[in-house]
Write a protein that holds these residues in place. Structure first.
Motif, mmCIF file in Angstrom:
data_model
loop_
_atom_site.group_PDB
_atom_site.id
_atom_site.type_symbol
_atom_site.label_atom_id
_atom_site.label_comp_id
_atom_site.label_asym_id
_atom_site.label_seq_id
_atom_site.Cartn_x
_atom_site.Cartn_y
_atom_site.Cartn_z
ATOM 1 N N ASP A 177 0.885 -1.276 -0.115
ATOM 2 C CA ASP A 177 0.108 0.079 -0.058
ATOM 3 C C ASP A 177 0.977 1.260 -0.077
ATOM 4 O OD1 ASP A 177 0.610 0.754 2.686
ATOM 5 O OD2 ASP A 177 -1.272 -0.479 3.441
ATOM 6 N N THR A 178 0.028 2.383 -0.011
ATOM 7 C CA THR A 178 0.779 3.644 -0.196
ATOM 8 C C THR A 178 1.723 3.951 1.131
ATOM 9 O OG1 THR A 178 -1.078 4.574 0.390
ATOM 10 C CG2 THR A 178 -0.729 4.424 -2.092
ATOM 11 N N GLU A 216 -4.551 1.534 -1.974
ATOM 12 C CA GLU A 216 -4.557 2.262 -1.063
ATOM 13 C C GLU A 216 -4.177 1.810 0.116
ATOM 14 O OE1 GLU A 216 -5.714 5.592 -1.182
ATOM 15 O OE2 GLU A 216 -4.839 5.264 -3.330
ATOM 16 N N HIS A 217 -3.917 2.344 1.288
ATOM 17 C CA HIS A 217 -3.631 2.059 2.602
ATOM 18 C C HIS A 217 -5.044 2.038 3.285
ATOM 19 C CE1 HIS A 217 -2.858 3.134 6.804
ATOM 20 N NE2 HIS A 217 -1.606 2.565 6.594
ATOM 21 N N GLY B 277 -13.033 5.302 2.027
ATOM 22 C CA GLY B 277 -11.869 4.916 2.567
ATOM 23 C C GLY B 277 -11.131 5.766 3.767
ATOM 24 N N GLY B 307 -11.590 2.911 5.273
ATOM 25 C CA GLY B 307 -10.413 2.238 5.010
ATOM 26 C C GLY B 307 -10.211 1.557 6.133
ATOM 27 N N LYS B 369 -1.852 8.047 9.517
ATOM 28 C CA LYS B 369 -2.639 8.030 8.385
ATOM 29 C C LYS B 369 -4.235 8.243 8.730
ATOM 30 C CE LYS B 369 -1.848 6.798 5.041
ATOM 31 N NZ LYS B 369 -1.089 7.615 3.962
#
Lengths: 518, 518
Positions: A177-178, A216-217, B277, B307, B369
């Motif tokens: 993932d990113t 995607e994370h 997400g 996400g 994140k």
């Protein structure tokens, strides 16, 4: 000087650490000291990452790679791997020189690296295996430093105690993932377990994940977590699925393999540890995989369930897991598509790293719990030493893999090897190269009879009523020589030492000398 | 001297490291250097283990514990934990003195340890939280060293960079096999995630697993692997399930909590990051959990899937996971029985360690994140500083937990706090203790209105059309003072500094001075 395996080794070797001779399988212990670990974070990352770089070239620059550093790769994509060659070519283009290349193993596809050894981009190699033209090249040519060949547990040990310090690890990442979370079970180049790469990711100073499936994370599952990964690079393809899964290893049709496999299974049955909850490892060779199929019948018959199976995992083990005949699998390397799917879908199929598998200096590796391991050999000798590393011409064309680790750990180590290959005897007075010392080998199974190591009288006693054709190792050797027509001439080698075979504890078990022309 | 949060802190403090003042949430970065890791294996283990010892006493001897060392425990069993008190009493009986006790947190049940502080068995404490009589004791009494209070990420950082070196970690292990593999999801005292213990196991020199569910090797799943564990001890019970699961935290019935929760959900909806997400953390307090329920409705309405959700996990999040409204959970601490089961049974519910969660000096913690975090507060001030650590009498009775970590990481940090508790204003000129600096707090939600940090003009703009009752923080303070009848008198404190509040980067954010008698 002679080491405890009876091999003549030098007292010192240019480009190599202070030599400690092999002193016995359990003689050399960990020094006092802390484990080495990778560097604290290098960059203060932007709030939400910024790990994704545009190209391998950009990642090489960002990683701070310089002349003389050590780089690593994992080999979980086997002959399908594109990453090692791709990255090394990019490094070469940047003119970086004098690197030590320390992958978990080399495979046939890495023959493309020979020009990089020739032009000084790479000056030293450390690996578990060597094959094909690169194996020949490194057998015949002396580099600035000797090639170091280590078993999987020895590599993890060397990394974990700081002997092998990796400056930059480039990780082939089937899914990433990113923010750098990686797994091996999703994506077009899924390879299954990342057991080798996990160690590099933990201990390398800088870690670059190279993926063809950037998502995607965050991902699920996570095998290598984001906090170990510095940079992420997306490329078109990291590997060829056809080369990654080595095909269904579901047992041999070769009658000689089947004879050996059946006998190996009988040894397991009678040697004394075939009981509820036993633990096993089978190699990925044809005879070893077939042994599993015979064992299955015995387990069903006797209603015995294995507690675990470990090692590189093949589909036949996943079948046993699904059947409930094995409680759990621990997987450092997934050999076929069936195994990759099983690791992804079956929670009882557990991924773990090669240090947990086999590092002799941690607080307890999984190999220590093995009851049985069944492995192959290129040749064996009357001292039960095994060679899986050099061919009959003295050229490196194999891999130590977990062979010395599992052999040292298991209560009963069984080696299958045909008495002859072509016209060459495979039980001899002395193997060309010792890759696993005889004191850790318990039973040799050939197609013409089996031999039990005299240091295991308990096993001999247990196997007496088994009906197996038990002979002395000397009898097997004599049969082999007789069938081949003559005792083979020893291979003529030069004084040029090109590689060191390290035992799992970092001592020198044997050295490779370049063969002389016939 | 004054630090960047405006707090008066000493330039040096007996028994404490060289003071580095808090310099801003992202100002103090990792030094050059390697991560610290635990020692190489201490013993050459017998072939098949021998890790299982007969008693806690035997393990204390085997561990080499000596006067002056540092011991640790994890708090995943919360108020149900028997292990910390049991082991510390056994240590006391052996007459070992001068220990630093560094659990991941203290809970009410640890009041039993006060006599050990009084008799010199323990001379220093390091923790994330302090409550009850022990909190009072450590607020009022000066030990040989000041108590260090760190957030979860700060503790992981201190361990990983060698600032907090644990000599012996005693791990409460809900399930443990004979070779030291541990998980938290099976056994009579299952607690779910072992996210805190995982860090101790990786970095402590000696690790002792204490279990009431000792099973045959190997277990599945493995959360803490055998190669990190030195010794295993079986005891009758490691904890009381009633105290482990803190009950179903499924949202509040309290109208004031519901008002705040609804507003917090509206802030999430409008602040700019509510999109497919998105990533969130909700605290385990009533208002935060209720926020999740309101958010669920918004997610269903707008067909938005999160996400990930992280942090301590509660059952309401597991419901969202099962509904497909959250893609994956990362769990360092499982607060209720529903969550423990979900971690055991749902592969998308992932266990991870507190370093991965929040260490500011690794290569990227999960908090970085976060789009949203919704957390509680005991009090807040006009600089948006939050106090979750001391009560209105200046006594330590809370826990930093992941509060400072998630607040620093999230794009939008939302704090819910009632304007008054009883007759005390909860929005003030200056909080008694800064546990999370105001520069990392974005929105304060009270039952009478919300305030946006002036340094987040973007959020103010986004929230303009939301219909939310937006006020300045000074307006909220004035309302609080007016409703309570008067501006509160500042608490009178002595010069005696008993504890240091460390920011996640190890700088001194605030200090605790013993309050003077009224």
């Amino acid at each position: 000087m002679k080491n405890a395996a009876g091999r003549e080794i030098p007292t010192s070797l240019e480009g190599y650490k202070q030599i400690v001779p092999y002193a016995g399988a359990f003689a050399t212990r960990a020094p006092e000291g802390q484990r080495h670990w990778g560097r604290l974070t290098k960059a203060a990352y932007p709030h939400d990452g910024g790990k994704v770089l545009k190209s391998v070239e950009e990642a090489i620059v960002a990683s701070g790679l310089k002349d003389g550093m050590t780089v690593s790769f994992h080999h979980a994509l086997r002959n399908g791997d594109y990453v090692m060659n791709m990255v090394m070519q990019a490094i070469r283009k940047r003119g970086i020189k004098g690197l030590t290349l320390a992958p978990s193993s080399f495979l046939n596809s890495n023959d493309a690296l020979i020009p990089l050894f020739q032009d000084g981009t790479i000056v030293a190699a450390q690996t578990s295996g060597l094959r094909s033209e690169l194996g020949k090249f490194l057998t015949m040519n002396k580099l600035a430093k000797p090639t170091i060949v280590r078993p999987h547990g020895g590599r993890a040990r060397a990394i974990e105690n700081g002997e092998l310090r990796i400056d930059v690890a480039f990780l082939a990442a089937p899914t990433c993932d990113t923010y750098g979370n990686v797994n091996g079970v999703q994506g077009p180049a899924a390879c299954g377990s990342l057991g080798y790469g996990m160690v590099d990711a933990k201990y390398a100073d800088t870690v670059v994940a190279i993926t063809d499936n950037l998502v995607e994370h965050p991902i699920c599952p996570v095998s290598i977590p984001q906090y170990m990964v510095d940079y992420v690079v997306k490329v078109d393809a990291i590997g060829d699925p056809k080369g990654i899964a080595t095909g269904a290893l579901r047992g041999s049709q070769n009658p000689r393999d089947l004879i050996m496999a059946r006998m190996a299974a009988q040894v397991v049955e009678h040697a004394g540890y075939f009981r509820e909850g036993f633990a096993m490892q089978l190699g990925a060779g044809a005879a070893s995989v077939s042994t599993g199929l015979f064992l299955r019948d015995l387990m069903v018959r006797d209603k015995i369930t294995a507690g675990m199976a470990i090692g590189g995992i093949v589909g036949a083990f996943c079948d046993l897991l699904d059947e409930g005949l094995i409680r759990t699998l621990f997987d450092t390397q997934s050999f076929d598509a069936r195994t990759i799917e099983s690791l992804r879908d079956n929670p009882r199929h557990q991924e773990y790293d090669s240090g947990n598998y086999a590092n002799p200096w941690n607080k307890g590796a999984m190999v220590n719990k093995l009851d049985y391991v069944v492995l192959g050999a290129t040749e064996v000798d009357v001292n039960f030493n095994v060679n899986v590393m050099t061919d009959s011409n003295g050229i490196m064309m194999g891999a130590l893999g977990g062979h010395p680790d599992a052999s040292a750990g298991a209560r009963c180590t069984i080696i299958t090897a045909p008495l002859l290959r072509g016209r060459l005897p495979m039980v001899t007075d002395s193997v060309q190269t010792i890759s696993t010392p005889g004191e850790t080998i318990d039973v040799i199974v050939t197609d013409r009879g089996i031999a039990v190591n005299p240091n295991r009288k308990d096993l001999s006693d247990n196997l007496k009523g088994s009906g197996l054709p038990i002979k002395s190792i000397e009898e097997l050797r004599d049969m082999a020589y007789a069938l081949s027509g003559a005792k083979p001439e020893p291979l003529k080698v030069s004084d040029q030492i090109t590689a060191v075979i390290e035992y799992r504890d970092g001592t020198v078990l044997d050295v490779i000398r370049s063969p002389l022309p016939e």
